[in-house]
Design a protein around this motif. Sequence first.
Motif, PDB file in Angstrom:
ATOM      1  N   LEU A 103       0.866  -1.176   0.000  1.00 32.28           N
ATOM      2  CA  LEU A 103       0.000   0.000   0.000  1.00 32.28           C
ATOM      3  C   LEU A 103       0.902   1.226   0.000  1.00 32.28           C
ATOM      4  N   VAL A 104       0.872   1.979  -1.087  1.00 29.43           N
ATOM      5  CA  VAL A 104       1.599   3.251  -1.171  1.00 29.43           C
ATOM      6  C   VAL A 104       0.562   4.342  -0.917  1.00 29.43           C
ATOM      7  N   SER A 105       0.694   5.019   0.210  1.00 25.93           N
ATOM      8  CA  SER A 105      -0.399   5.893   0.660  1.00 25.93           C
ATOM      9  C   SER A 105       0.067   7.325   0.870  1.00 25.93           C
ATOM     10  N   GLY A 106      -0.780   8.252   0.478  1.00 31.71           N
ATOM     11  CA  GLY A 106      -0.453   9.667   0.512  1.00 31.71           C
ATOM     12  C   GLY A 106      -0.277  10.234   1.904  1.00 31.71           C
ATOM     13  N   SER A 107       0.552  11.239   1.989  1.00 32.49           N
ATOM     14  CA  SER A 107       0.707  12.091   3.153  1.00 32.49           C
ATOM     15  C   SER A 107       1.308  13.390   2.617  1.00 32.49           C
ATOM     16  N   ALA A 108       1.933  14.185   3.458  1.00 27.61           N
ATOM     17  CA  ALA A 108       2.499  15.452   2.998  1.00 27.61           C
ATOM     18  C   ALA A 108       3.571  15.905   3.974  1.00 27.61           C
ATOM     19  N   ILE A 109       4.416  16.833   3.513  1.00 29.47           N
ATOM     20  CA  ILE A 109       5.437  17.373   4.402  1.00 29.47           C
ATOM     21  C   ILE A 109       4.812  18.250   5.478  1.00 29.47           C
ATOM     22  N   GLY A 110       3.504  18.491   5.381  1.00 27.85           N
ATOM     23  CA  GLY A 110       2.785  19.126   6.471  1.00 27.85           C
ATOM     24  C   GLY A 110       2.903  18.339   7.758  1.00 27.85           C
ATOM     25  N   PHE A 111       3.330  17.081   7.664  1.00 32.08           N
ATOM     26  CA  PHE A 111       3.579  16.237   8.840  1.00 32.08           C
ATOM     27  C   PHE A 111       4.507  16.941   9.823  1.00 32.08           C
ATOM     28  N   TYR A 112       5.476  17.708   9.310  1.00 34.15           N
ATOM     29  CA  TYR A 112       6.483  18.330  10.173  1.00 34.15           C
ATOM     30  C   TYR A 112       6.005  19.637  10.794  1.00 34.15           C
ATOM     31  N   GLY A 113       4.810  20.098  10.391  1.00 38.87           N
ATOM     32  CA  GLY A 113       4.242  21.303  10.949  1.00 38.87           C
ATOM     33  C   GLY A 113       4.570  22.545  10.134  1.00 38.87           C
ATOM     34  N   ALA A 114       3.753  23.571  10.287  1.00 35.08           N
ATOM     35  CA  ALA A 114       3.938  24.825   9.545  1.00 35.08           C
ATOM     36  C   ALA A 114       4.662  25.818  10.438  1.00 35.08           C
ATOM     37  N   THR A 115       5.987  25.905  10.234  1.00 35.12           N
ATOM     38  CA  THR A 115       6.813  26.822  10.997  1.00 35.12           C
ATOM     39  C   THR A 115       8.082  27.089  10.203  1.00 35.12           C
ATOM     40  N   ARG A 116       9.039  27.772  10.800  1.00 34.21           N
ATOM     41  CA  ARG A 116      10.328  28.015  10.151  1.00 34.21           C
ATOM     42  C   ARG A 116      11.446  27.504  11.052  1.00 34.21           C
ATOM     43  N   SER A 117      12.489  26.986  10.409  1.00 37.58           N
ATOM     44  CA  SER A 117      13.625  26.473  11.158  1.00 37.58           C
ATOM     45  C   SER A 117      14.827  26.384  10.230  1.00 37.58           C
ATOM     46  N   ASN A 118      16.018  26.506  10.791  1.00 43.19           N
ATOM     47  CA  ASN A 118      17.245  26.315  10.018  1.00 43.19           C
ATOM     48  C   ASN A 118      17.593  24.842   9.868  1.00 43.19           C
ATOM     49  N   GLN A 119      16.843  23.992  10.537  1.00 39.29           N
ATOM     50  CA  GLN A 119      17.094  22.550  10.517  1.00 39.29           C
ATOM     51  C   GLN A 119      16.639  21.936   9.198  1.00 39.29           C
ATOM     52  N   THR A 120      17.471  21.069   8.628  1.00 35.95           N
ATOM     53  CA  THR A 120      17.073  20.279   7.471  1.00 35.95           C
ATOM     54  C   THR A 120      16.416  19.002   7.965  1.00 35.95           C
ATOM     55  N   LEU A 121      15.225  18.709   7.470  1.00 35.98           N
ATOM     56  CA  LEU A 121      14.428  17.619   8.023  1.00 35.98           C
ATOM     57  C   LEU A 121      14.451  16.390   7.121  1.00 35.98           C
ATOM     58  N   SER A 122      14.672  15.233   7.736  1.00 33.70           N
ATOM     59  CA  SER A 122      14.580  13.948   7.037  1.00 33.70           C
ATOM     60  C   SER A 122      13.433  13.160   7.644  1.00 33.70           C
ATOM     61  N   GLU A 123      13.223  11.970   7.139  1.00 37.67           N
ATOM     62  CA  GLU A 123      12.120  11.128   7.620  1.00 37.67           C
ATOM     63  C   GLU A 123      12.280  10.727   9.078  1.00 37.67           C
TER      64      GLU A 123
END
Length: 293
Positions: A103-123
């Motif tokens: 099952l390949v199922s949709g999601s979005a980078i909205g998972f990480y929240g709507a904010t700002r950061s200098n951090q690079t985000l991985s899974e």
Amino acid sequence: MHILLTGGTGFIGDAVARALVARGDRVTLLIHKRSSKVAGVQTISNLSDLNTAVDAIVNLAGLPIADKPWTHSRKVTLRASREGVTGQLVRWIAQQEVKPKVLVSGSAIGFYGATRSNQTLSEADQPLVQDFSSELCKSWENIALSAEQEGVRVALLRTGIVLGKGGALKKMLPAFKLGLGGRIVDGQQMMSWIHLDDQVNAILFLIDNPDASGPFNLTSPNPVSNQVFTEELGKVLRRPTFLPMPAFMPKLMLGKEGAALLTEGLAVIPSKLTQHGFEFKYPSLDQALTAVI
């Protein structure tokens, strides 16, 4: 392979359906309202109409999240369009004697929240803030992951801004072509984007790769600020980009909460896709925009 596809009439889903048919897969679309323009696909209106086994499910169902303000009723509808369909698929899987392999199922980078950061985000990273988009994506993902209890491999698509002849870019282009485009507010928020071809190829890659499971960021390896995105789009179109969008405009369009989709942004990178050997066709923004426009 026999693929069951939901959301197959949308911007991304239509491209996925065409790619699957082109490579010789048998494709069944679960459709509620809109009809498909893709030749060679079978359509059904209910899962009960599907009387043959499927090898894989690609679940892209979900109403656009940035089309209307996030009123209470809109949030309920957005949840239902994602969680409801995904739950139906998982229950259908449980009833089948022959289970799909993946099952390949949709999601979005909205998972990480709507904010700002200098951090690079991985899974491997968790949400930086708890807001509606992060809670929605987390719930959506958890429902899909429950299919693992049926022995089904689950891959989650944390999709960024998809660039193609539709979607977000289609909404931007009229103003930019008239020379009326510009950065959003200060332009420092990050935009984690992906070309539609890479989005589709990544989905097919996840279908075919038996070792690919869990969340995958479907974004380019090179996120950019909104300022850089604006400048690159202007260069490709050969138009000026000196008219910034004032802070009140996103709030007017999407309400105070939904406006964060435009005014906030994070640098999300596709660590797991890269680790699994996926190669991007359009890793840089200028390549992607030039290819589309």
